[in-house]
Enzyme design. Structure first.
Site, PDB file in Angstrom:
ATOM      1  N   ASP A  60     -95.684 -50.394-154.994  1.00  0.00           N
ATOM      2  CA  ASP A  60     -94.855 -51.506-155.451  1.00  0.00           C
ATOM      3  C   ASP A  60     -93.406 -51.008-155.595  1.00  0.00           C
ATOM      4  O   ASP A  60     -93.118 -50.137-156.418  1.00  0.00           O
ATOM      5  CB  ASP A  60     -95.388 -52.011-156.802  1.00  0.00           C
ATOM      6  N   THR A  93     -89.441 -57.088-153.408  1.00  0.00           N
ATOM      7  CA  THR A  93     -88.622 -56.053-154.052  1.00  0.00           C
ATOM      8  C   THR A  93     -88.368 -54.871-153.113  1.00  0.00           C
ATOM      9  O   THR A  93     -87.323 -54.238-153.177  1.00  0.00           O
ATOM     10  CB  THR A  93     -89.284 -55.546-155.344  1.00  0.00           C
TER      11      THR A  93
END
Length: 560
Positions: A60, A93
């Site tokens: 992530d 992101t």
């Protein structure tokens, strides 16, 4: 307290003009290179070591950048980009950092040719405006009530994550949670995931046993062992005050001279608590929850009235329970009214899971808040599943707000790139080159997708560019094989809001960093208020007059 002294150095520490801009671009590129391999379904993991020796394994982008420490101001601003993207749309992101780094890298040749940064920024802004129009053109509207379509979209957001193997189940959890907290009065929609969706992680059992509960779970046991542990259709009272003897607000001194006076003090305390409990009991609640403490005496009186009590409930949990049950949080026992009692809860029970007790307030009618009970083999895996689930919920929320989708797999980026490249030919003057740089930079997304799955980036990106030049805007990269596929039939779609926000954030940040032409360090002088001659800060040349010309004080900050 002495004010900070600003030192303008002419030596190597100070970076000005083009040197500062190149330095910023280099720092931004370095941050982008860290997470370049974290894009796509074949993304590599990063192992993060925290200061106390803990380990986090994740791909992530936001979680990785949140943990790393950087000192360069441009690198810090890049990390802020990821946070801004996560706050705004919750997804993309990694893409936003890679894209911003590539756009800045593409502008370096023009900076070296002495093209003024203002011209570069003007061209980037124009490219952003045109790119947003292209994104809207290649996107399509969908019905947010069509569950299968929405599940496919959410699946594309977690297809690159650890939880991809339980994709269907996780997407269902995310969609159910978002639909539970959604409020639509016909004028505006409200979907507040952060406030009304709580993820309760309990280690043990299979991930497939995770579920969405229409209510709240508290990691708490009842205050008295004889209180009821299971109540159907309970009447619930929520308090924000202690059920204890009220002590003096300021320093209170009581002087006792006899045994009778001590007994009287204890009697007053007992009478006060009894009065509070009888006031509560007059409304016949089955369950009382308070954010403060419950004394032993109060437990005794509540038990006599067959009332179950929970104490020290978190404020956020109390707000969720209020929304689920229709109760009102009361600040004083004297202010309780019948309308403050919550009646929408179907079941209260206390269960022992592992070594800890959990109180379930569930089966609420029209809850408006919910709890996702996550099960899994270990704490580390649960933390990663939680991070992935937050992304899935953010995507489901975006689709509910704006039911417009763009093709995934780098198809949208390539469509924008090809369109901008053709428009660049119509632009006259120096603006053409930076405008073209944005078109070239957007190809980084499909290129990285091919690289991360071990394909041939040159061959694949060239073939994909040719497809888009023919007008086949839905063709993109299959992140598992690196082959070119039609995203329409392949079924990888992403919310238009995420694509638009990614491009906006990346280009705006590139403009911001290009506008910087000087990096100055402001620091406090060592030694506090001790200065050089005439009250000047230490480090000023000796022999300076105590007072500056024109009546200026001698204690002015010095320039080195």
């Amino acid at each position: 307290m002495q004010a900070p002294v600003v030192f303008l150095n002419t030596g190597a520490e100070r970076e000005t003009g083009r040197k500062a801009q190149i330095s910023n671009v280099t720092a931004a590129k370095a941050v982008a290179d860290i997470i370049r391999t974290c894009l796509g379904p074949k993304a590599m993991l990063k192992m993060l070591l925290d200061p106390v020796g803990g380990i986090v394994l994740t791909n992530d982008g936001h979680a990785i950048l949140r943990e790393i420490q950087v000192t360069h101001p441009a690198a810090k601003s890049m990390i802020e980009l990821s946070r801004a993207q996560d706050e705004e749309v919750g997804d993309g992101t990694t893409s936003v950092i890679i894209l911003a780094g590539e756009i800045l890298a593409q502008t370096v040749p023009y900076l070296e040719r002495n093209i003024h940064p203002v011209i570069l920024i003007r061209a980037l802004k124009q490219a952003l405006k045109d790119a947003l129009e292209v994104i809207h053109e290649v996107s399509r509207q969908v019905d947010p009530n069509d569950e299968e379509v929405v599940l496919k979209i959410v699946a594309s957001s977690i297809g690159t994550k650890y939880v991809a193997r339980w994709s269907r189940h996780m997407c269902k959890l995310a969609l159910d949670a978002v639909r539970t907290v959604m409020r639509d009065d016909g004028v505006r929609k409200e979907i507040d995931i952060k406030r009304y969706v709580r993820v309760e992680k309990i280690a043990g059992d299979d991930i497939e046993k995770s579920e969405v509960l229409a209510g709240v779970i508290l990691n708490k046991d009842i205050t008295h062992p004889k209180m009821r542990r299971r109540i159907e259709n309970p009447r619930i009272l929520l308090l924000d005050c202690p059920l204890e003897y009220k002590k003096g607000e300021s320093q209170t001194n009581i002087e006792i001279t006899g045994e009778d006076e001590w007994a009287r003090i204890l009697q007053i305390e007992e009478e006060q608590i009894k009065q509070m409990c009888e006031r509560i009991a007059s409304f016949k609640p089955d369950l009382v929850l308070t954010e403060k403490g419950v004394s032993d005496l109060a437990q005794h009186y509540l038990l006599k009235h067959n009332i179950t009590a929970l104490r020290r409930v978190r404020k956020t949990d109390n707000n969720r329970i209020a929304r689920c049950t229709g109760a009102t949080i009361v600040n004083r026992v004297e202010d309780i009214k019948e309308s403050d009692i919550g009646l929408r809860c179907g079941l209260f029970k206390v269960d022992l899971i592992g070594d800890e007790y959990y109180s379930f307030i569930t089966e609420c009618k029209d809850p408006g808040a919910c709890t996702i009970l996550l099960r899994g083999p270990s704490k580390d895996i649960l933390n990663e599943v939680d991070r992935n689930l937050q992304d899935a919920m953010a995507v489901a929320r975006n689709v509910m707000f704006e039911p417009s989708l763009s093709p995934g797999g780098g198809a949208t980026e390539m469509a924008v790139s090809v369109r901008l490249a053709s428009k660049a030919k119509e632009i006259e003057g120096a603006d053409q080159y930076p405008y073209r740089a944005v078109a070239d930079a957007l190809e980084v997304i499909p290129r990285v997708l091919v690289q991360n799955c071990g394909g041939n980036p040159l061959k694949s990106v060239t073939s994909l560019r040719a497809k888009h030049a023919e007008g086949l805007t839905h063709y993109g990269i299959d992140g598992d094989t690196g082959k070119i596929v039609d995203m329409d039939s392949f079924g990888v779609w992403e919310p238009e809001a995420v694509k638009a926000q990614t491009l906006k954030t990346a280009i705006e940040s590139a403009c911001l960093l290009l506008r910087v032409d000087d990096i100055v360090s402001a620091r406090r002088k060592d030694g506090g208020a001790e200065g050089g001659p005439g009250g000047m800060p230490a480090g000023m040349p000796a022999g300076m007059p105590g007072g500056m010309p024109g009546g200026m004080p001698g204690g002015m900050p010095g320039m080195e």
